[in-house]
Design an enzyme around this catalytic site. Structure first.
Site, PDB file in Angstrom:
ATOM      1  CB  CYS A  98      -0.466   2.640   4.621  1.00 47.52           C
ATOM      2  SG  CYS A  98      -1.890   1.857   2.933  1.00 47.52           S
ATOM      3  CG  ASP A  99       3.155   1.549   4.453  1.00 46.09           C
ATOM      4  OD1 ASP A  99       2.579   2.104   5.897  1.00 46.09           O
ATOM      5  OD2 ASP A  99       2.889   0.554   4.100  1.00 46.09           O
ATOM      6  CB  CYS A 134      -1.464   0.252   1.472  1.00 44.75           C
ATOM      7  SG  CYS A 134      -1.767   1.821   1.243  1.00 44.75           S
TER       8      CYS A 134
END
Ligand code: NAP
Length: 351
Positions: free
Chosen positions: A173-174, A170
């Site tokens: 997300c990261d 992701c």
């Protein structure tokens, strides 16, 4: 089947807990099956608290700007649960912390939680009958399915070893984490998602290698063009990921790439490897019970509602959404599912 519940919620991500908060506040006394703590679930990425529990910082969930949440976490979360949580390391909220907070909020309003999987749902009769992984059966007037989806991984041991230390599925997300900023990273896959991930990562990384097993992208023309036009994206054609390279101190340091055309292996230095080879919804236990899409996501049968092909069964979050896949959109549809269920129960005279 001892008691018949008003509503059972299956799942334990943002969709499930939001549904539980709303259902509990509507006096539906929800029972949540959050999933079982098994090795099988660990390996599949389907342990309780869902995909967010597998991420690190969450910077795009509204309401949690960077700041030290330590004291708040100590105060908000049950002591016995808090002692089991990883220490609060950074500013802002982490995925696991956010999920613990949502779980706690649902429990504060009376939600009961059972740490088992639901392995079968009989929707042919009403009340519905749900079978749990501990062998018990439960009846319910309404059901919300919020079991989410799991990112597909290749299944390499080295990939498993460096999850959360450079291996991710992701980018949103990261991707903005310090370890990726100004360094080369790799994205595996050749579909729209991989281009989207690569494009997003190019804001932070010095170079983004797209590793694709064929010599033509699967992505739509417009997305493929976006990859070609981005000077930071370099497609490594006809390559597969053979091994993620790294060490304990630094996490991911590189990749070893095989060729699908008989070329010699190559190595690239990268600090991150992002898998973008698709997701699989957690719907196997519902096979043949509810209408699904071609890719086995639950079909929402009325636009703008969370209803499914079976009256009284609702779906929320990634299990029915392969397009947005965000914590906040999952929470949104969780709220919708609880409201839809409450209204349906009232209309039927059950509540
Ligand atoms: P996808 O279209 O199925 O693409 C998956 C990619 O991963 C393919 O290139 C595939 O290679 C590769 N892959 C699969 N298994 C692999 C393996 N074991 N080893 C190496 N490579 C592997 O999935 P997606 O990109 O997640 O897209 C899902 C859906 O969402 C699509 O309908 C897509 O159009 C849509 N979507 C749209 C957008 C947008 O329009 N902005 C953004 C994201 C997603 P092959 O090509 O060789 O099969």
């Amino acid at each position: 089947m001892a008691n018949v519940e008003k509503i059972i919620i299956i799942g334990s991500g943002p969709a499930a807990w939001t549904a539980a908060i709303y259902a509990a506040r509507a006096n539906l006394e929800p029972l949540v099956f959050e999933g079982a703590l098994t090795e099988e679930n660990r390996l599949a990425g389907t342990l309780p608290l869902g995909q967010l529990a597998l991420t690190t910082e969450v910077e795009n969930y509204p309401g949690f700007p960077a700041g030290n949440l330590e004291a708040y976490l100590d105060d908000a979360i049950d002591k016995n649960q808090r002692t089991m949580m990883a220490p609060h390391m950074k500013e802002g909220v982490s995925g696991p912390e956010l999920m613990e907070l949502m779980r706690q909020q649902a429990r504060n309003f009376g939600t009961r939680v059972i740490t088992q999987d639901i392995v079968e749902v009989d929707v042919d009769n009403h009340p519905f009958k749900l079978s749990a992984s501990d062998g018990k059966a439960y009846g319910s007037l309404a059901v919300i399915v919020a079991t989410g989806a799991r990112a597909n991984y290749l299944g390499l041991p080295s990939e498993e070893e460096y999850k959360n230390r450079g291996v991710s599925a992701c980018a949103v997300c990261d991707g903005a984490l310090p370890r990726f900023r100004g360094h080369p990273v790799a994205v595996v896959g050749g579909g729209d998602s991989s281009v989207e991930e690569a494009d997003y990562l190019s804001k932070f990384a010095s170079t983004v290698y797209m590793i694709h097993r064929r010599d033509e992208l699967r992505a739509s023309k417009i997305m493929a063009q976006r990859a070609m036009d981005n000077p930071k994206i370099e497609v490594l054609w006809s390559r597969t990921l053979a091994e993620v390279l790294g060490n304990d101190a630094d996490g991911v340091t590189g990749v070893r790439l095989a060729s699908t055309k008989g070329e010699p292996e190559v190595q690239k230095e990268v600090t991150g490897v992002f898998l973008a080879i698709g997701h699989t919804p957690n719907t196997a236990f519902l096979a043949g019970r509810l209408q699904m899409t071609e890719k086995k996501y639950i079909k929402w049968t009325t636009p703008g509602r969370t209803v499914t092909s079976v009256e009284g069964v609702f779906a929320a979050g990634d299990v029915a959404d392969d397009y947005y896949r965000q914590a906040v959109t999952a929470a949104g549809t969780g709220c919708m599912a609880a409201l839809d269920a409450e209204r349906w129960l009232a209309a039927k005279g059950f509540h």
